[in-house]
Every structure is written in C-alpha cells, then in structure tokens.
Design a protein around this motif. Structure first.
Motif, PDB file in Angstrom:
ATOM      1  N   LEU A 117       0.971  -0.886  -0.054  1.00 45.29           N
ATOM      2  CA  LEU A 117      -0.078  -0.441   0.110  1.00 45.29           C
ATOM      3  C   LEU A 117       0.965   1.454  -0.062  1.00 45.29           C
ATOM      4  N   VAL A 118       1.863   1.030   1.126  1.00 40.90           N
ATOM      5  CA  VAL A 118       3.226   1.830   1.165  1.00 40.90           C
ATOM      6  C   VAL A 118       4.287   2.521  -0.412  1.00 40.90           C
ATOM      7  N   GLY A 119       3.919   1.368  -0.908  1.00 42.06           N
ATOM      8  CA  GLY A 119       5.177   0.987  -2.100  1.00 42.06           C
ATOM      9  C   GLY A 119       6.012   0.866  -1.338  1.00 42.06           C
ATOM     10  N   LEU A 120       6.273   0.333  -0.298  1.00 46.96           N
ATOM     11  CA  LEU A 120       7.749  -0.490   0.104  1.00 46.96           C
ATOM     12  C   LEU A 120       8.123  -1.625  -0.781  1.00 46.96           C
ATOM     13  N   SER A 121       9.622  -1.858  -1.147  1.00 43.69           N
ATOM     14  CA  SER A 121       9.700  -3.331  -1.991  1.00 43.69           C
ATOM     15  C   SER A 121       9.681  -4.185  -1.126  1.00 43.69           C
ATOM     16  N   VAL A 122       9.063  -5.795  -1.674  1.00 45.00           N
ATOM     17  CA  VAL A 122      10.083  -6.809  -1.506  1.00 45.00           C
ATOM     18  C   VAL A 122      11.410  -6.512  -0.572  1.00 45.00           C
ATOM     19  N   GLU A 123      12.087  -6.090  -1.668  1.00 42.83           N
ATOM     20  CA  GLU A 123      13.788  -6.568  -0.703  1.00 42.83           C
ATOM     21  C   GLU A 123      13.742  -6.079   0.403  1.00 42.83           C
ATOM     22  N   GLU A 124      13.404  -4.369   0.755  1.00 47.33           N
ATOM     23  CA  GLU A 124      13.716  -3.740   2.250  1.00 47.33           C
ATOM     24  C   GLU A 124      12.701  -4.478   3.170  1.00 47.33           C
ATOM     25  N   TYR A 125      11.771  -5.134   2.521  1.00 46.66           N
ATOM     26  CA  TYR A 125      11.166  -5.564   3.999  1.00 46.66           C
ATOM     27  C   TYR A 125      11.416  -7.414   4.051  1.00 46.66           C
ATOM     28  N   GLN A 126      11.554  -7.754   3.317  1.00 44.95           N
ATOM     29  CA  GLN A 126      12.179  -9.204   3.496  1.00 44.95           C
ATOM     30  C   GLN A 126      13.040  -9.776   4.261  1.00 44.95           C
TER      31      GLN A 126
END
Length: 149
Positions: free
Chosen positions: A66-75
C-alpha cells in the motif's frame, strides 16, 4: 527507492514514514487491509502480534504494498521476525503443556479422592445397616394394635 535517509530506520519506522508521506492514518491502512488499528500500531512499533506468523507476514506484505515499500526492503525483516515467532511459539507451547499437564494431575487427584470417599461411605453405610435392630420388636403389642387400626 528510499536509500540513504531510510537505511538505518526500522521496518515499522519506514512503513509509518511512508504512510504519513501519503497522508494516510493508521485507521486508513487498517481499513484498506481489513485489520484492527492496533495491528497497524503494533507493526509500526515492531511489537509481536499474538497470532500466527502467516497472518503477520500477510499484514506486513499488504501494508508495504500500500505504501510502496519493495519486497527487497521488507523481506529481511520478515526473515528475522520468523525466528522470533518460532522461539515465541516454542516458549508458549512448553508453558501451555505445563498448564495442561498440571490440570490433568489435579483432576486425577480429585477423582482418586472422590473414589476413596465413595468407597468409604459405602462401607460405613453398609456397616451401619447391619448394626440396625428391627424396631418393631421393641414396640409393645398394645401400641402396635393402635397403629394398625
């Protein structure tokens, strides 16, 4: 995308920052991903949410999208969080096992006590019945005639 400034900020901090940049409240995010506001607050404060890790992972993934944070940043955060949930789950399992085990022992003791009490009462009652003397033998014949009449 958000390199430099956001590198040392926690995932919860990144999500909150991006949410605020979009002009959204925690209620807005909660309504969009169909969860309670407290869950969004817990995610932003990086509190363990008392539910299955599968759900927590889904909440974080939906919030990040929803807020545009990429998978690489939260994985990487999800990978680390997975270990916390595994140890939390094992700790709770052992505590629950001890509670259940303790309850079973208590119930068994109560059951044995009730059985012993029942057997004792049975024999005491049986003993009392054998000691009873027939009362009609001691009633005078004149009284007996009045009772039957």
């Amino acid at each position: 995308m958000h390199e430099g400034i956001m590198d040392n900020v926690s995932l919860g901090g990144k999500l909150a920052y991006l949410r605020e940049q979009m002009g959204l409240t925690q209620d807005d995010i909660a309504n969009k991903i169909h969860v309670r506001k407290t869950i969004i607050d817990d995610i932003e404060k990086e509190q363990l949410i008392r539910t299955s890790f599968v759900f927590v992972k889904g909440y974080i993934r939906s919030y990040a999208e929803l807020v545009g944070l990429s998978v690489e940043e939260y994985q990487p955060y999800l990978d680390e969080l997975s270990h916390h949930y595994q140890s939390y789950k094992m700790k709770n399992y052992s505590q629950n096992y001890k509670k259940r085990h303790g309850k079973k022992i208590f119930l068994m003791i109560v059951l044995v006590f009730l059985c012993a009490l029942g057997v004792t009462l049975y024999y005491v009652n049986k003993e009392n019945k054998s000691n009873l003397v027939e009362v009609s033998h001691y009633i005078s014949p004149s009284l007996s005639k009045h009772v039957n009449s």
